[in-house]
Scaffold this motif. Sequence first.
Motif, PDB file in Angstrom:
ATOM      1  N   TRP A  69      38.521  38.874  40.715  1.00 36.41           N
ATOM      2  CA  TRP A  69      38.659  40.240  40.217  1.00 36.41           C
ATOM      3  C   TRP A  69      39.869  40.960  40.810  1.00 36.41           C
ATOM      4  O   TRP A  69      40.696  41.492  40.056  1.00 36.41           O
ATOM      5  N   PRO A  70      40.007  41.029  42.149  1.00 41.08           N
ATOM      6  CA  PRO A  70      41.206  41.716  42.670  1.00 41.08           C
ATOM      7  C   PRO A  70      42.509  41.043  42.256  1.00 41.08           C
ATOM      8  O   PRO A  70      43.514  41.733  42.037  1.00 41.08           O
ATOM      9  N   LEU A  71      42.508  39.720  42.121  1.00 43.64           N
ATOM     10  CA  LEU A  71      43.715  39.038  41.658  1.00 43.64           C
ATOM     11  C   LEU A  71      44.048  39.440  40.227  1.00 43.64           C
ATOM     12  O   LEU A  71      45.226  39.637  39.887  1.00 43.64           O
ATOM     13  N   ALA A  72      43.016  39.583  39.382  1.00 44.34           N
ATOM     14  CA  ALA A  72      43.245  39.999  37.996  1.00 44.34           C
ATOM     15  C   ALA A  72      43.783  41.428  37.942  1.00 44.34           C
ATOM     16  O   ALA A  72      44.691  41.736  37.155  1.00 44.34           O
ATOM     17  N   THR A 180      46.852  45.695  46.871  1.00 44.50           N
ATOM     18  CA  THR A 180      46.895  44.386  47.517  1.00 44.50           C
ATOM     19  C   THR A 180      46.586  44.521  49.005  1.00 44.50           C
ATOM     20  O   THR A 180      45.825  43.716  49.578  1.00 44.50           O
ATOM     21  N   LYS A 181      47.164  45.528  49.634  1.00 39.37           N
ATOM     22  CA  LYS A 181      46.913  45.752  51.064  1.00 39.37           C
ATOM     23  C   LYS A 181      45.445  46.051  51.313  1.00 39.37           C
ATOM     24  O   LYS A 181      44.875  45.625  52.318  1.00 39.37           O
ATOM     25  N   VAL A 192      48.028  34.511  46.141  1.00 40.27           N
ATOM     26  CA  VAL A 192      48.077  35.805  45.459  1.00 40.27           C
ATOM     27  C   VAL A 192      49.005  35.735  44.243  1.00 40.27           C
ATOM     28  O   VAL A 192      48.652  36.180  43.149  1.00 40.27           O
ATOM     29  N   ALA A 193      50.185  35.159  44.429  1.00 42.37           N
ATOM     30  CA  ALA A 193      51.145  35.060  43.320  1.00 42.37           C
ATOM     31  C   ALA A 193      50.578  34.234  42.176  1.00 42.37           C
ATOM     32  O   ALA A 193      50.672  34.623  41.002  1.00 42.37           O
ATOM     33  N   THR A 194      49.986  33.091  42.508  1.00 36.55           N
ATOM     34  CA  THR A 194      49.438  32.213  41.468  1.00 36.55           C
ATOM     35  C   THR A 194      48.293  32.889  40.732  1.00 36.55           C
ATOM     36  O   THR A 194      48.253  32.910  39.493  1.00 36.55           O
TER      37      THR A 194
END
Length: 317
Positions: A69-72, A180-181, A192-194
């Motif tokens: 979820w946070p990555l999305a 992100t922080k 994170v990038a992927t």
Amino acid sequence: MSPTNIVQLLILAALWGASFLFIRIGVADFGVAPLMALRVGIGALFLVVVLIARRPLRASVDTLGRRAWPLAVVGVLNSAAPFCLFAYAELTLSAGVTSVINATTPLWGALVAFVWLKDRLSTLSSIGLSIGFAGVLMLVWDQIAAPGANGVSATPATTALAAAAALGATLLYGIAASYTKRHLMGVDALTVATGTMIGATIVLLPLAIAQWPAAPITLHAWGSVLCLGIGCTGIAYMLFFHLIAVAGPARAITVTFVIPVFGILWGALFLGERVSPGMLAGCAVILVGTALATGVVKRIPWFGARGGGSPAAADKH
């Protein structure tokens, strides 16, 4: 920074500066959503291959799943939405102008961190924010005063809307940095990038299918999107993470100050874009303000104050 790191930083700035050139070339054929979906999709594929090569597959999948979820969310805030806003802006603005507006990213990063995360904002940083945004107004006014430049016929209202879209993109970068922080601390940069590129691809794919152009797409445009996805996204991200690892984030962020140089240069060389004195002046003011706001310049001799706060994360592009 070592001479090798400086060369790597210049290469990174050249790649991210070129992204504005390739967007301007590709958006006319592809349209906004299809072009950006291809960019993040190719970038995601590149980063997935690198992630699998460097990490055990099961561990990578587990991390991506637990943080889905946070990555999305970051994928939308840091890639899908701002990339589309920049592409929309470049239907009107030149590659050089949008690359200069991109330099306001650390300004927004510092402001959002102050409001959301309560990060300290010194007097010098506040002055830098004011100077930086004054530079944006100078830049936009220069473009409004000369509508139709760079081969694009645009009214002042259209030009202002395009500039607002580009500025909105950099605001989203600033929000993404604080998010992100707050929610992805402890997750390594490659993961994170992927994950964010995968999330951005999933979000943009339906829009790309719905808006896929009916007219044939030129090889020139296909070449641009490949350069965007592989060079300006996949390779550039890897190089940026390498610089963070070997030189630290504070030094890596200085790439922000070099990107407009290459953005203006590539636009002038390959697209014949107009470079006015007003544009250069606006660029200079924005960079001075950003240097003060992010702490790259920590004091003004006659002012006697020291800047504070940590630099905001630089993106993209």
